[in-house]
Design an enzyme around this catalytic site. Sequence first.
Site, PDB file in Angstrom:
ATOM      1  N   ASP A 174       0.865  -1.192   0.000  1.00  0.00           N
ATOM      2  CA  ASP A 174       0.000   0.000   0.000  1.00  0.00           C
ATOM      3  C   ASP A 174       0.904   1.247   0.000  1.00  0.00           C
ATOM      4  O   ASP A 174       2.130   1.131   0.077  1.00  0.00           O
ATOM      5  CB  ASP A 174      -0.920  -0.077   1.244  1.00  0.00           C
ATOM      6  CG  ASP A 174      -2.173   0.771   1.106  1.00  0.00           C
ATOM      7  OD1 ASP A 174      -2.494   1.194  -0.010  1.00  0.00           O
ATOM      8  OD2 ASP A 174      -2.855   0.989   2.135  1.00  0.00           O
ATOM      9  N   HIS A 175       0.305   2.413  -0.020  1.00  0.00           N
ATOM     10  CA  HIS A 175       0.998   3.725  -0.119  1.00  0.00           C
ATOM     11  C   HIS A 175       2.485   3.708   0.224  1.00  0.00           C
ATOM     12  O   HIS A 175       2.853   3.534   1.394  1.00  0.00           O
ATOM     13  CB  HIS A 175       0.336   4.719   0.847  1.00  0.00           C
ATOM     14  CG  HIS A 175      -1.099   4.941   0.554  1.00  0.00           C
ATOM     15  ND1 HIS A 175      -1.551   5.913  -0.303  1.00  0.00           N
ATOM     16  CD2 HIS A 175      -2.201   4.284   0.987  1.00  0.00           C
ATOM     17  CE1 HIS A 175      -2.865   5.861  -0.379  1.00  0.00           C
ATOM     18  NE2 HIS A 175      -3.289   4.875   0.395  1.00  0.00           N
ATOM     19  N   THR A 186      -8.763   0.433   8.232  1.00  0.00           N
ATOM     20  CA  THR A 186      -9.167   0.839   9.584  1.00  0.00           C
ATOM     21  C   THR A 186     -10.087  -0.190  10.234  1.00  0.00           C
ATOM     22  O   THR A 186      -9.896  -0.561  11.400  1.00  0.00           O
ATOM     23  CB  THR A 186      -9.838   2.232   9.534  1.00  0.00           C
ATOM     24  OG1 THR A 186      -8.902   3.149   8.945  1.00  0.00           O
ATOM     25  CG2 THR A 186     -10.228   2.716  10.910  1.00  0.00           C
ATOM     26  N   ASN A 201     -10.311  -0.865  -0.737  1.00  0.00           N
ATOM     27  CA  ASN A 201      -9.368  -0.933   0.384  1.00  0.00           C
ATOM     28  C   ASN A 201     -10.053  -0.844   1.745  1.00  0.00           C
ATOM     29  O   ASN A 201     -10.809   0.097   1.996  1.00  0.00           O
ATOM     30  CB  ASN A 201      -8.386   0.236   0.302  1.00  0.00           C
ATOM     31  CG  ASN A 201      -7.375   0.080  -0.806  1.00  0.00           C
ATOM     32  OD1 ASN A 201      -7.382  -0.892  -1.543  1.00  0.00           O
ATOM     33  ND2 ASN A 201      -6.487   1.047  -0.916  1.00  0.00           N
ATOM     34  N   GLY A 227      -9.265   6.245   7.376  1.00  0.00           N
ATOM     35  CA  GLY A 227      -9.595   6.393   8.795  1.00  0.00           C
ATOM     36  C   GLY A 227     -11.094   6.361   9.021  1.00  0.00           C
ATOM     37  O   GLY A 227     -11.857   5.906   8.169  1.00  0.00           O
ATOM     38  N   HIS A 279     -10.015   3.952  -2.252  1.00  0.00           N
ATOM     39  CA  HIS A 279      -9.383   4.070  -0.934  1.00  0.00           C
ATOM     40  C   HIS A 279     -10.426   4.559   0.067  1.00  0.00           C
ATOM     41  O   HIS A 279     -11.457   5.117  -0.304  1.00  0.00           O
ATOM     42  CB  HIS A 279      -8.195   5.046  -1.015  1.00  0.00           C
ATOM     43  CG  HIS A 279      -7.001   4.432  -1.672  1.00  0.00           C
ATOM     44  ND1 HIS A 279      -5.884   4.061  -0.981  1.00  0.00           N
ATOM     45  CD2 HIS A 279      -6.778   4.073  -2.959  1.00  0.00           C
ATOM     46  CE1 HIS A 279      -5.009   3.516  -1.812  1.00  0.00           C
ATOM     47  NE2 HIS A 279      -5.534   3.521  -3.028  1.00  0.00           N
TER      48      HIS A 279
HETATM   49  P1  13P Z   1      -9.660   2.879   5.481  1.00  0.00           P
HETATM   50  O1  13P Z   1      -8.752   3.589   6.440  1.00  0.00           O
HETATM   51  O2  13P Z   1     -10.927   3.613   5.259  1.00  0.00           O
HETATM   52  O3  13P Z   1      -9.876   1.477   5.821  1.00  0.00           O
HETATM   53  O4  13P Z   1      -8.928   2.927   4.049  1.00  0.00           O
HETATM   54  C1  13P Z   1      -7.885   2.062   3.770  1.00  0.00           C
HETATM   55  C2  13P Z   1      -7.122   2.441   2.576  1.00  0.00           C
HETATM   56  O5  13P Z   1      -7.620   3.051   1.660  1.00  0.00           O
HETATM   57  C3  13P Z   1      -5.727   1.985   2.541  1.00  0.00           C
HETATM   58  O6  13P Z   1      -5.002   2.537   1.509  1.00  0.00           O
END
Ligand code: 13P
Length: 288
Positions: A82-83, A234, A231, A182, A209
């Site tokens: 991820d990122h 959280t 995705n 989040g 996301h």
């Molecule tokens: P959430 O924090 O809404 O679960 O999003 C996760 C996300 O997009 C990770 O890149």
Amino acid sequence: MSIAYMKPMLKTAQNGNYGVAAFNMIDYNSARAVVDGAQEMNAPVIIQLSVKTIKLWGFKPIGDWVRSLSNDVDVPVALHLDHCTDLDVIRGCIDAGWTSVMFDGSALPFEENMRQTKLAYDVATSGGVGLEAEIGAIGGTEDDKFVSEDDAILANVDECIEFCKNFPELAVFAPAIGTAHGVYKGEPKIAYDRLKEITNVVDIPIALHGGTGLTGDQFSRCISSGCAKVNISTMHKLQFIEGFTALKVEKPTLGEPIPFISAQYDLMKQGVMEMISLFGSEGKANKV
Ligand code: 13P
């Protein structure tokens, strides 16, 4: 089954109008909950890692865990980064068996984002793995990155066209469309029109996301407009904590750790299965 490639998985999902769930794993127990949940739903799934989690466990242990879990099931499991803004982390993932990686240059001015994404694109392509890239600015907190509501910027359609023309082999494209990482503080302001404008001119599967907290209707609208990767970080992380703490409240004197691990696993797996059901990917394992 060996670890699957994300690009064909998402192309099939885009064509079939469903979303593949991507969960940010925390530890072996959480990866196990994701893989077992997908197996029970006969669904393709993506396990993705935040950079911080890789720094905690190391590339090789994570690669080995996911490989062995994936080998034991007959649903496709992709392993994704991820990122990330660090090419060395991207290289480390590719060397340890990740099948796709994300380069997130969204904090950079557009031209510089393209220039740096090109470096990651070349590393990913020559390593034989897929790349996810982002433009605009997705709000909220993910890993160590915080984007305030005021700084969140929707992706510009002309920039999406130019960006994707330069990276035709992207596995998945992440334009900011108003969702946020989040826990949502108010109603999410999803720019469905912007998403439609983008998918009318860009034929690459889109990553949604900020999935935690969206409703079934919001997921469906995004998925039917081209979001093929959804995705969830959280929610999975909160369930990891809640599974443990709820049992501690219920049985404060329990000193045996295994019931706590089982409670975490059960709650996370239930969440995984609920998301797979909402995204329409149940029963789609054999399509990939
Ligand atoms: P959430 O924090 O809404 O679960 O999003 C996760 C996300 O997009 C990770 O890149």
